[in-house]
Structures are given as structure tokens and as C-alpha cells.
Scaffold this active site. Structure first.
Site, mmCIF file in Angstrom:
data_model
loop_
_atom_site.group_PDB
_atom_site.id
_atom_site.type_symbol
_atom_site.label_atom_id
_atom_site.label_comp_id
_atom_site.label_asym_id
_atom_site.label_seq_id
_atom_site.Cartn_x
_atom_site.Cartn_y
_atom_site.Cartn_z
ATOM 1 N N HIS A 38 18.732 -72.621 -0.117
ATOM 2 C CA HIS A 38 17.707 -73.644 0.138
ATOM 3 C C HIS A 38 16.286 -73.064 0.230
ATOM 4 O O HIS A 38 15.561 -73.230 1.201
ATOM 5 C CB HIS A 38 18.045 -74.592 1.290
ATOM 6 C CG HIS A 38 18.444 -74.007 2.613
ATOM 7 N ND1 HIS A 38 17.672 -73.127 3.304
ATOM 8 C CD2 HIS A 38 19.528 -74.241 3.384
ATOM 9 C CE1 HIS A 38 18.261 -72.835 4.436
ATOM 10 N NE2 HIS A 38 19.388 -73.487 4.512
ATOM 11 N N HIS A 45 30.341 -73.855 12.997
ATOM 12 C CA HIS A 45 29.035 -74.363 12.545
ATOM 13 C C HIS A 45 29.248 -75.389 11.442
ATOM 14 O O HIS A 45 30.034 -75.154 10.509
ATOM 15 C CB HIS A 45 28.216 -73.165 12.030
ATOM 16 C CG HIS A 45 26.847 -73.454 11.561
ATOM 17 N ND1 HIS A 45 26.083 -74.513 12.000
ATOM 18 C CD2 HIS A 45 26.063 -72.787 10.661
ATOM 19 C CE1 HIS A 45 24.899 -74.482 11.400
ATOM 20 N NE2 HIS A 45 24.866 -73.448 10.582
ATOM 21 N N GLU A 73 27.081 -76.515 9.134
ATOM 22 C CA GLU A 73 26.367 -76.382 7.854
ATOM 23 C C GLU A 73 27.389 -76.129 6.731
ATOM 24 O O GLU A 73 28.342 -75.359 6.884
ATOM 25 C CB GLU A 73 25.313 -75.271 7.916
ATOM 26 C CG GLU A 73 24.358 -75.360 6.727
ATOM 27 C CD GLU A 73 23.063 -74.545 6.893
ATOM 28 O OE1 GLU A 73 22.975 -73.701 7.793
ATOM 29 O OE2 GLU A 73 22.134 -74.782 6.084
ATOM 30 N N ASP A 95 27.769 -74.427 4.133
ATOM 31 C CA ASP A 95 28.188 -73.119 3.611
ATOM 32 C C ASP A 95 29.357 -72.557 4.418
ATOM 33 O O ASP A 95 30.032 -71.626 3.968
ATOM 34 C CB ASP A 95 27.014 -72.127 3.568
ATOM 35 C CG ASP A 95 26.244 -72.030 4.851
ATOM 36 O OD1 ASP A 95 26.179 -73.023 5.597
ATOM 37 O OD2 ASP A 95 25.696 -70.944 5.145
ATOM 38 N N HIS A 117 21.487 -71.716 14.393
ATOM 39 C CA HIS A 117 20.227 -72.382 14.192
ATOM 40 C C HIS A 117 20.340 -73.886 14.014
ATOM 41 O O HIS A 117 19.343 -74.541 13.651
ATOM 42 C CB HIS A 117 19.528 -71.781 12.964
ATOM 43 C CG HIS A 117 20.272 -72.037 11.677
ATOM 44 N ND1 HIS A 117 19.690 -72.669 10.603
ATOM 45 C CD2 HIS A 117 21.560 -71.804 11.317
ATOM 46 C CE1 HIS A 117 20.555 -72.773 9.628
ATOM 47 N NE2 HIS A 117 21.700 -72.252 10.032
ATOM 48 N N ASP A 170 26.509 -67.500 11.748
ATOM 49 C CA ASP A 170 25.241 -67.094 11.119
ATOM 50 C C ASP A 170 24.584 -65.904 11.826
ATOM 51 O O ASP A 170 23.891 -65.096 11.175
ATOM 52 C CB ASP A 170 24.247 -68.259 11.119
ATOM 53 C CG ASP A 170 24.512 -69.248 9.996
ATOM 54 O OD1 ASP A 170 25.076 -68.851 8.961
ATOM 55 O OD2 ASP A 170 24.139 -70.427 10.158
ATOM 56 N N TYR A 191 17.243 -62.287 6.824
ATOM 57 C CA TYR A 191 17.998 -63.456 7.308
ATOM 58 C C TYR A 191 17.376 -63.980 8.599
ATOM 59 O O TYR A 191 17.114 -65.180 8.748
ATOM 60 C CB TYR A 191 19.470 -63.079 7.528
ATOM 61 C CG TYR A 191 20.341 -64.283 7.725
ATOM 62 C CD1 TYR A 191 21.009 -64.858 6.651
ATOM 63 C CD2 TYR A 191 20.466 -64.892 8.966
ATOM 64 C CE1 TYR A 191 21.784 -65.988 6.815
ATOM 65 C CE2 TYR A 191 21.232 -66.025 9.141
ATOM 66 C CZ TYR A 191 21.890 -66.567 8.059
ATOM 67 O OH TYR A 191 22.647 -67.697 8.228
ATOM 68 N N HIS A 231 28.149 -64.351 7.198
ATOM 69 C CA HIS A 231 27.624 -63.943 5.886
ATOM 70 C C HIS A 231 27.497 -62.429 5.838
ATOM 71 O O HIS A 231 26.981 -61.813 6.779
ATOM 72 C CB HIS A 231 26.221 -64.511 5.646
ATOM 73 C CG HIS A 231 26.147 -66.006 5.614
ATOM 74 N ND1 HIS A 231 26.670 -66.769 4.603
ATOM 75 C CD2 HIS A 231 25.582 -66.886 6.480
ATOM 76 C CE1 HIS A 231 26.427 -68.045 4.838
ATOM 77 N NE2 HIS A 231 25.775 -68.144 5.974
HETATM 78 FE FE1 FEO Z 1 23.635 -72.230 9.059
HETATM 79 FE FE2 FEO Z 1 25.285 -70.033 7.103
HETATM 80 O O1 FEO Z 1 24.810 -71.700 7.748
#
Ligand code: FEO
Length: 386
Positions: free
Chosen positions: A24, A78, A80, A82, A144, A163, A191, A222
Site C-alpha cells: 500500500h 491481526h 489486516e 495480509d 498498528h 507485525d 518497516y 513478516h
Molecule cells: Fe498490519 Fe502485516 O499487517
């Protein structure tokens, strides 16, 4: 697709996204990974899933060690996508699995995205026994997203941090001591700067909460897992979240016919003569997320643009808009630029720097047409007096 055993009975079952170059709007020149973990215990548990297009990889890696239908719990740290995008597919493979999510934000977010699945809410401090292991949940709200949480396994001393402490970095080596540490740290910094800079106070709160835990492995959401350099990444998060800054100047600009670039060169030389390191970013050839990485730890920020149609150049406006959202704290900044007539850009940049919360440390540098030797000498003197 094979699972990779990271500790006896615990497997990495995520996906490597070698080709992703934008997350993004954040440039991911080294790709990324979506890390998920499978724990074989009395209750088979999956920690997180993967981005939806990689769900088949996740299922295949799980199937390389156990029938996915045997999963009892899926911990969703989380919402999100991903990390949660694989939930619909994996939950169809294991219809009896409970999906553990934070209360109330995780439940709200997952329900909005995936409808009614068999969710089980947990609050911070709650624990779940899965056999000879326990999973403890620690909410990390706004680190986040509002729903964010981490999961700690005391018997294994593993923190599944999602994250936090991660990096967008694709590698077929899973651990920090198997990869070049400067590269891993550089991507961890990028990051933090681009995803977490806005949430320094929340990061401080999370670090305090996690300081009570005995951690031997940080299994991130990640990139590369931390097992040999945990003190380094924790210390870096401490410094970044406290807005610690080095004697370093970031010079970022766009230019039309070279005059603003000439000013940028002189500013860079002047900082260098003063003994201050410089990062120099021409926005025609640098990505704003790379500039932001250096903004995180630099004391000075100089932003330059010529005037274009009574405005600053759009590339500079884009950069300022981006870091305004990330709210860097404790930056000393100034504006510079050239113009043919009008000359509004430098004042507009200074207004934005003030709106971002920067301390204006130098009178704005505004030059008509082409800078003269005398004007460049004045800039040197001004910077020398900082
Ligand atoms: Fe906040 Fe890796 O997603």
C-alpha cells in the site's frame, strides 16, 4: 510446499512473496513474507494465516505435516488481510477450528470481512492451554491497528509478534543469524518508519508489557525470525519509539531546471563541512518510503522545491503528505527552493513542516532563477551556525 520446523513440533507454514514491490504505497524492493506457524500439540493450533492469493501455499505447507482438518485453533493476531486473508479458505479446511481473536476489535474486524465464522474472543492476559503448551495473549492496540495483539508461548519462550519487529524481506532463510544482519535491520527500520512511526507511544507500551516475558524467539509476521539478535531489535524499537535522533540531515527535493538541486547540493556540502552525515534524496529517483526510513532517525530535514503553477512540485507535496500522516517527533526542519516568478513553494513547504510539528531551525531559503555565489555562501554560513 513443505513446512519448516523452527522448534520441535512447531512449523513455519507461511508464504514468501518474492515479487511484491509495493505494500500500500511503501516500496518493498526485497519482497516480503506472510508468516504463519503451526503448533502440533493436543490441540493443533495455527498462528495467523497469509495474504489471500497465497492461501494454497499455506494449506500445502500444513498438509506436509498434518491433515489441515485436524486444526483445533486458529489464532488471528491481526485483522489486516495480509495476515487474515487466508482465513476463509483455511477455516473451510478445518470447520471445527475456533478462530481466536482480540475482543472486541478483532471480532468486529474479522466479522466485517469474513462474516460469521466460529470466533472466540480473548482479552489481554487471557491464556489458552493447547496441551503441554500455553498461549498467552497480549493486546497491542494501535500497533498498528486497533485489533492488534501478540501471542506468547511460555513453555517455548516464543513470542508470535505479528507485525511488530517484522520486515518486508523475502528470503528462503528463516532466521536472523542465517541472513545478513545489516539487511534485516535496514528492513526492520524501514518497516518501523513506514508502518509504526505514528504509534511510538503504543510501541513504548508494548515494549513495557513484553519486557516481563522471557523470549528466546520472536516469530514475526513478516520476514526474518529473531533468535540471535533479540536484544538488538528490542533496543532499536526502544530508540525508534522514543524518537532518538542522530546528528544526521535528510535533504529531499525535486527540481525543474537545476536551481533547487544546486541549493540541495550546497546544503549537503554545508552539513558535511559541519561534520553532519547527509542522506540526499532527489524525488525524481527516490521513493518517499526510503526517505521516510532516514527521517525516522535524523535530526535535520531540509525540503526543497521550485514553484510550479503557484505550488510546490507534486512529488514534494506527496512526500510531505506522507510524513504528515506518520507524525515524526523532534525534527528540526527548513524549506528551500527556487522560482522564476511568484515563488510560493518555499512558504508552502514551511507551512507544511510546521503543520507536521517540526521545529523550523533555519529561515527559509528562497532564490529567484539561479542561486548566486553570494547566496550560496550565505547558505553555508546559516547552516554552519545551526
Ligand atoms: Fe498490519 Fe502485516 O499487517
Amino acid at each position: 510446499m513443505q513446512a519448516i520446523e523452527i522448534k520441535p513440533g512447531i512449523y513455519w507454514v507461511g508464504a514468501i512473496d518474492w515479487s511484491m514491490r509495493s505494500f500500500h504505497g511503501y516500496s518493498t524492493n526485497r519482497g516480503s513474507s506472510y508468516n504463519a506457524y503451526l503448533i502440533l500439540d493436543d490441540k493443533v493450533t495455527l498462528i495467523d494465516t497469509v495474504k489471500a492469493p497465497f492461501a494454497d501455499d499455506l494449506v500445502a505447507r500444513i498438509a506436509s505435516v498434518i491433515d489441515p482438518a485436524k486444526i483445533d485453533y486458529i489464532v488471528s493476531n491481526h485483522v489486516e488481510p495480509d495476515h487474515s486473508g487466508g482465513l476463509p479458505i483455511i477455516s473451510r479446511c478445518c470447520p471445527n477450528a475456533k478462530i481466536i481473536t482480540s475482543s472486541p476489535q478483532g471480532l468486529r474486524g474479522l466479522t466485517a470481512r469474513y462474516g460469521n465464522l466460529p470466533y472466540q474472543e480473548v482479552k489481554t492476559g487471557e491464556a489458552l492451554s493447547i496441551g503441554k503448551r500455553t498461549l498467552k495473549f497480549v493486546a497491542t492496540p494501535m500497533l498498528h491497528w486497533p485489533d492488534s495483539m501478540v501471542t506468547y508461548c511460555p513453555e517455548e519462550k516464543i513470542l508470535f509478534s505479528n507485525d511488530a519487529f517484522g520486515q518486508h524481506l523475502a528470503s528462503n532463510k528463516r532466521f536472523d543469524d542465517e541472513n545478513a544482519l545489516p539487511v534485516v535491520m535496514e528492513e526492520a527500520k524501514k518497516y518501523y518508519a513506514n508502518i509504526l512511526m505514528l504509534f511510538g507511544k503504543q510501541a513504548q507500551g508494548a515494549l513495557k508489557a513484553l519486557s516481563a516475558l522471557d523470549i528466546e524467539l520472536i516469530a514475526v509476521g513478516h520476514g526474518i525470525l529473531w533468535r540471535s539478535h533479540i536484544p538488538e531489535i528490542l533496543a532499536s524499537y526502544e530508540n525508534w519509539s522514543k524518537n532518538e535522533r542522530d546528528d544526521h540531515a535528510v535533504i529531499v527535493f525535486d527540481t525543474m531546471w537545476g536551481s533547487t538541486e544546486r541549493l540541495a547540493d550546497t546544503i549537503a556540502d554545508s552539513f558535511t563541512e559541519k561534520g553532519i552525515a547527509v542522506s540526499f534524496f532527489d524525488l525524481r529517483s527516490n521513493h518517499i518510503s526510503d526517505v521516510t526510513t532516514e527521517v525516522l532517525t535524523s535530526k535535520y530535514l531540509a525540503v526543497g522545491s521550485p514553484t510550479l503553477n503557484n505550488q510546490m512540485m507534486p512529488s514534494v507535496a506527496c512526500f510531505l503528505c506522507y510524513i504528515k500522516g506518520l507524525q515524526p517527533k523532534g525534527l528540526q526542519a527548513f524549506a528551500f527552493g527556487s522560482y522564476g516568478w511568484g515563488g510560493q513553494s518555499v512558504g508552502l513547504i514551511e507551512d507544511e513542516l510546521k503543520a507536521i510539528g517540526c521545529e523550523i531551525c533555519l529561515e527559509k531559503i528562497r532564490v529567484a532563477n539561479v542561486p548566486t555565489r553570494a547566496q550560496l555562501a550565505t547558505i553555508r554560513d546559516q547552516i554552519n551556525s545551526l
